[in-house]
Design a protein around this motif. Structure first.
Motif, short mmCIF file in Angstrom:
data_model
loop_
_atom_site.label_atom_id
_atom_site.label_comp_id
_atom_site.label_asym_id
_atom_site.label_seq_id
_atom_site.Cartn_x
_atom_site.Cartn_y
_atom_site.Cartn_z
N THR A 102 -10.95 5.03 4.01
CA THR A 102 -10.39 3.69 4.07
C THR A 102 -9.95 3.34 5.53
O THR A 102 -10.13 2.17 6.06
CB THR A 102 -9.15 3.61 3.10
N THR A 147 -15.20 0.78 -0.57
CA THR A 147 -13.86 1.09 -1.21
C THR A 147 -13.67 1.07 -2.92
O THR A 147 -13.04 1.89 -3.35
CB THR A 147 -12.65 0.33 -0.79
N ARG A 203 -5.83 -0.76 0.51
CA ARG A 203 -5.94 -0.71 2.16
C ARG A 203 -7.06 -1.30 2.57
O ARG A 203 -7.22 -1.68 3.78
CB ARG A 203 -6.09 1.03 2.49
N HIS A 204 -8.22 -1.12 1.65
CA HIS A 204 -9.62 -1.81 2.19
C HIS A 204 -10.32 -2.38 1.21
O HIS A 204 -10.39 -1.93 0.13
CB HIS A 204 -10.46 -0.71 2.95
N ARG A 205 -10.64 -3.69 1.47
CA ARG A 205 -11.29 -4.33 0.31
C ARG A 205 -12.88 -4.30 0.53
O ARG A 205 -13.13 -5.03 1.50
CB ARG A 205 -10.78 -5.76 0.09
N GLY A 206 -13.66 -3.96 -0.27
CA GLY A 206 -15.07 -4.20 0.00
C GLY A 206 -15.80 -3.22 -0.97
O GLY A 206 -15.05 -2.25 -1.97
N LEU A 244 -13.17 2.53 7.46
CA LEU A 244 -13.65 1.33 7.29
C LEU A 244 -12.90 0.14 7.79
O LEU A 244 -13.33 -0.70 8.15
CB LEU A 244 -13.71 1.14 5.67
N ARG A 245 -11.45 0.40 7.85
CA ARG A 245 -10.54 -0.67 8.46
C ARG A 245 -10.88 -0.73 9.85
O ARG A 245 -11.01 -2.09 10.35
CB ARG A 245 -9.36 -0.31 8.25
N ARG A 286 0.88 -1.27 -0.07
CA ARG A 286 0.03 0.02 -0.15
C ARG A 286 0.66 1.21 0.06
O ARG A 286 0.69 2.10 -1.04
CB ARG A 286 -0.79 -0.01 1.10
N ARG A 337 -13.77 -0.11 11.45
CA ARG A 337 -15.05 -0.76 11.68
C ARG A 337 -14.92 -2.24 11.49
O ARG A 337 -15.47 -3.02 12.16
CB ARG A 337 -16.15 -0.17 10.56
N ASP A 338 -14.08 -2.56 10.35
CA ASP A 338 -13.83 -4.32 10.41
C ASP A 338 -13.12 -4.80 11.48
O ASP A 338 -13.66 -5.77 11.80
CB ASP A 338 -13.20 -4.41 8.87
N ASP A 339 -12.14 -4.08 12.08
CA ASP A 339 -11.68 -4.50 13.17
C ASP A 339 -12.40 -4.57 14.45
O ASP A 339 -12.35 -5.91 15.27
CB ASP A 339 -10.18 -3.66 13.32
#
Length: 221
Positions: free
Chosen positions: A211, A60, A54-57, A214-215, A9, A217-219
């Motif tokens: 990003t 993004t 950096r973030h997959r979704g 979003l990361r 990244r 929130r995923d964590d």
């Protein structure tokens, strides 16, 4: 994870920043216009790659799509302004959809007032800038830009990064439109040099803010 982040990244982000700075420093020199177009457009495209890695979704991917369209529009702005402005228009509509999907269910009076100011003020500023510069602007560009900035401001993303970034993008666009001609007697190159840092930094702050959130929130989940 830190090594993977460095490999996958950070180089894209650094390359994006290098292209943005190179475009600014090479203005007014002997650099061919094609190279300047690639530098300006490439800065946003590289930022889109960074965001996608950096973030997959789906969110993004929408963000990356917006950045790519902005990059193409920015690169073509001085040579093919009509096509460029329409690319920017589509990009802001993609961004509008992204931020509306993350709209806050409850908003205070300050957020509502700021969103209204961005929604109405941005198209007015775009119109006056285009009128003074003597250039044509797609009818809905200002509305899409203002709507995107307002939606970012009232979204669940941080105002200090995403909302501010969207507002800077709006300011950069207004100056960029004015740079297509002349505004209040100011030379177009000066306006263009002023527009680019606002536009790029706005996208940089917005992209890293989205990003990063979003990361996080995923964590958390």
């Amino acid at each position: 994870m830190p090594k993977r982040a460095l490999i996958e990244r950070r180089p894209w982000l650094l390359a994006s920043m290098a292209c943005a700075l190179a475009w600014l420093l090479l203005q007014g020199g002997q650099t061919p216009g094609l190279y300047l177009m690639v530098l300006r457009g490439g800065a946003l495209v590289l930022l889109a790659i960074y965001a996608a890695l950096r973030h997959r979704g789906s969110d993004t991917r929408s963000l990356a799509g917006m950045l790519v369209l902005e990059g193409l529009g920015a690169g073509l702005l001085e040579t093919m302004p009509l096509i460029a402005l329409n690319l920017l228009l589509v990009g802001y509509l993609v961004g509008l959809g992204l931020f509306l999907a993350h709209r806050r269910p409850v908003m205070d009076a300050d957020r509502r007032a700021a969103a209204l100011a961005l929604t109405l003020g941005t198209p007015l500023l775009c119109f006056f800038a285009a009128d003074r510069a003597g250039v044509g602007v797609p009818l809905f560009l200002g509305l899409a830009l203002g709507g995107m900035a307002a939606a970012a401001w009232i979204s669940t993303f941080a105002r200090s990064r995403v909302g501010l970034g969207a507002a800077l993008i709006g300011a950069g666009n207004v100056l960029g439109i004015a740079a297509l001609g002349a505004l209040a007697g100011a030379p177009a190159p000066i306006l263009s040099l002023a527009a680019w840092p606002l536009f790029y930094i706005g996208n940089l702050v917005l992209a890293t803010g989205v990003t990063g959130e979003l990361r996080m929130r995923d964590d958390f989940t």
